[in-house]
Design a protein around this motif. Sequence first.
Motif, PDB file in Angstrom:
ATOM      1  N   UNK A 100      45.131 -17.615 -89.754  1.00 19.44           N
ATOM      2  CA  UNK A 100      45.153 -16.569 -90.786  1.00 19.44           C
ATOM      3  C   UNK A 100      46.189 -16.849 -91.884  1.00 19.44           C
ATOM      4  N   UNK A 101      46.960 -17.902 -91.770  1.00 16.22           N
ATOM      5  CA  UNK A 101      48.002 -18.197 -92.760  1.00 16.22           C
ATOM      6  C   UNK A 101      49.356 -18.316 -92.081  1.00 16.22           C
ATOM      7  N   UNK A 102      50.406 -18.117 -92.860  1.00 16.10           N
ATOM      8  CA  UNK A 102      51.783 -18.195 -92.353  1.00 16.10           C
ATOM      9  C   UNK A 102      52.161 -16.824 -91.797  1.00 16.10           C
ATOM     10  N   UNK A 103      52.228 -16.723 -90.467  1.00 15.64           N
ATOM     11  CA  UNK A 103      52.404 -15.431 -89.799  1.00 15.64           C
ATOM     12  C   UNK A 103      53.847 -15.225 -89.395  1.00 15.64           C
ATOM     13  N   UNK A 104      54.320 -13.936 -89.512  1.00 19.86           N
ATOM     14  CA  UNK A 104      55.629 -13.533 -89.022  1.00 19.86           C
ATOM     15  C   UNK A 104      55.438 -12.390 -88.033  1.00 19.86           C
ATOM     16  N   UNK A 105      56.040 -12.535 -86.864  1.00 16.86           N
ATOM     17  CA  UNK A 105      55.862 -11.548 -85.784  1.00 16.86           C
ATOM     18  C   UNK A 105      57.241 -11.195 -85.236  1.00 16.86           C
TER      19      UNK A 105
END
Length: 782
Positions: free
Chosen positions: A152-157
């Motif tokens: 989905x792209x560059x993810x931040x969690x």
Amino acid sequence: MIRRWTTSLPLRSRLVGPMVLLILLAAGGWATINELSTRRQVATLVDSRGRAAVQAISARVLEQRRDKEVAAQLLADQHTLAILVAWADPVELAELLAPMQAKLGLQRVTVYAPDGTEILHMGPRQTGLDIAPLIHAARAGRTESAAAVTAQGLAEVAATPVLANGSVAGLLLVGSSLDGDELRQVSGTGSVGLAIFRDGRMISTTLADPDVVHALRSATPRSDGGIDLALDGFHYAPVAQPLPDGGLLLALVDTQPVLDAANQRDAILVVGTAGVVMVLLLIGAALARDIARPLEAMLATTRELERGDYRSRVARSSIRELDELGQAVNHLASDLQAKMAELSHQAFHDSLTQLPNRTLFMDRLEHALRRRASAGLAVLFLDLDNFKWINDSLGHRAGDELLVAVAARLRQSVRTGDTVARLGGDEFTVLLEDVHRLDDVVTLAEQLAERLSAPFEVAGRHVFTTASIGISLSQGRAERQAEELVREADVAMYRAKTGGKAHAVVFDEVMSAQTMERFELELALRHAIERHELRVAYQPVVDLASGQIARVEALLRWQHPEHGLIPPTQFIPVAEETGLIVPIGQWVLETACRQVRVWQLQRRRSEPLLGLSVNLSPCQLQHPGLVDDIVAALQSSGLEAASLELEITEGALMRDPAATAVTLNELKSLGIQLAVDDFGTGYSSLSYLKGFPIDTLKIDRTFVCGLARDDQDTAIVRAVVALASALNLGVTAEGVEDAIQRDALVELGCQQGQGYYFARPQLPQDLGQMLASSSLAFLRAA
């Protein structure tokens, strides 16, 4: 052969030919430079814009990770969340979390039971991101975040625990992805395109050109995690930055504007060169015709001028052109002769007083030392005693007038063959030759001092000044060097200044090496600030109950370029005796206020505001401008008055109790905290504690070192703590060196402590890391 052939050409051709050749060479050189410049511009453009875009993405990722942590904690802090998690009711949880999810801009929110069972998931599913470490951290009660390139792209969690009564009742996971639109906002300009890859496959890009996008999708992954990209035919240059979990961020910089500008310059260069060549050919032909005839006739005379003989002049001629050129050369020679004489004077004389400067004085002194026979010579070193006050009070113009008047009196007071020079500032030297008796030199020095003590007419008013004079003699001593004589006279002058001013002192061998070292130390100390040799170190003052750093004490250090670190006990007394402690102390105060204000702004809001302690010397305490100087330091740094604590010794308090009380009350009215330093070693009494607005007592290290080991020291510290408590004063213990002393202080009720047990004095960069990591509180709070 070539030289013989060129010399056989007519003079006009020899004049015009090299001109054309130089123009063509210059054009070729310019073309080469333009090509190199274009390459450098492309490289600079790629590096600056590409790196900026990459750094912006990295900063954005870090910022969003922090935002996710904060958002997760905000959601987890809702008091009903723990109850709903315990019920495992997804409907109620969705109603509770959905408004906050939309408000915080979170794409995904997932709620887990304490065992990791998913209770609720809101938003699109995230693939390609290993959340197990985050779940593990949340179970352990920590809030952590991660970033990775996913489909989905560059993810931040971010994951955080849901707490109920101090225990983990559930887990909360939130996250978002940095997609193409957000990448385009970060790049900020169409000249830089961004693309994100994972495992060699493009996930997202900000570029719209289908051909470029196709080339990006056709990238071939490499075994080292990079990609092979074919951008031939495209005006984009790539800058790559690795991302977490096998991701790759690619910044594509558009180089077409630089290439277009280079092509335009090339076209202008070709047209301009052709035009210049044609124009210069015409001009050169005309000039060659007019110059050829008189040039040969002028050759002999101009060669004399070339050799530096400015006295040579060109004879008059009946030919008008030759005559005019000759007169121009004569005028130039006259100007050069006058300017050389003027430059020679400026190089060896002071521009203000027209006295010889240091260079000329040292040259005359060296010559005098070489030619002296049985007679000796003397060097007088004069320094005006209150020149700085006059200069500051009446202005620099009045100060200059005074220096000119002093120079005139000195010239009138010496013999014809003596040399009076100005070394700089308010320092003058006098060279006395053919000296036979010391008494004669001392008499002349006293006469100079007396004449300088008479009033001067400056800026329309009478001004008084005196001079401290040092005398150095060469007579009856071994072969001397000029610098040595001047230095000895300088040392003797400072002995005169510290011995009461307005008189003369003769340097002699009785002045021991220790005395010389002391005065050399003073001389070096006077220049320490402007040479940036002084440093301010900071020692933490720790709250003994919490283990946190409450304030830092500013401590002066001197890093001498030759002698290394000079102990404060060696140079602080010198600064006190000479009054240098006032400007040095003000510099320390201003520097420390600025530094502590920076640390305050860097601290977390949950941490207490960092305070600053600065020592005030007795000389500073008596300085009339002390309060104004402190106010100026606070205003320029932005530090609040309540954050500043001034430490004064008992001896300083009792020098002039009445005046001291007035000053301290002024400082107290500003909100500044006041502490008695080294309490118990001086004039300890209840009377001055009652008469001065004191806030804190600092127990001297001589009492702290015996805590829990010496009954008397323990009793003294207990008494001081009890006294401070009765008077509602704070207590700080100095010289805490081990845990036994710290525990004893805590048991006795002492509030704060400082010493090597907590931390040594450190430079700002080292202490800044400690403040940022809170390592001191972690290590010493237990």
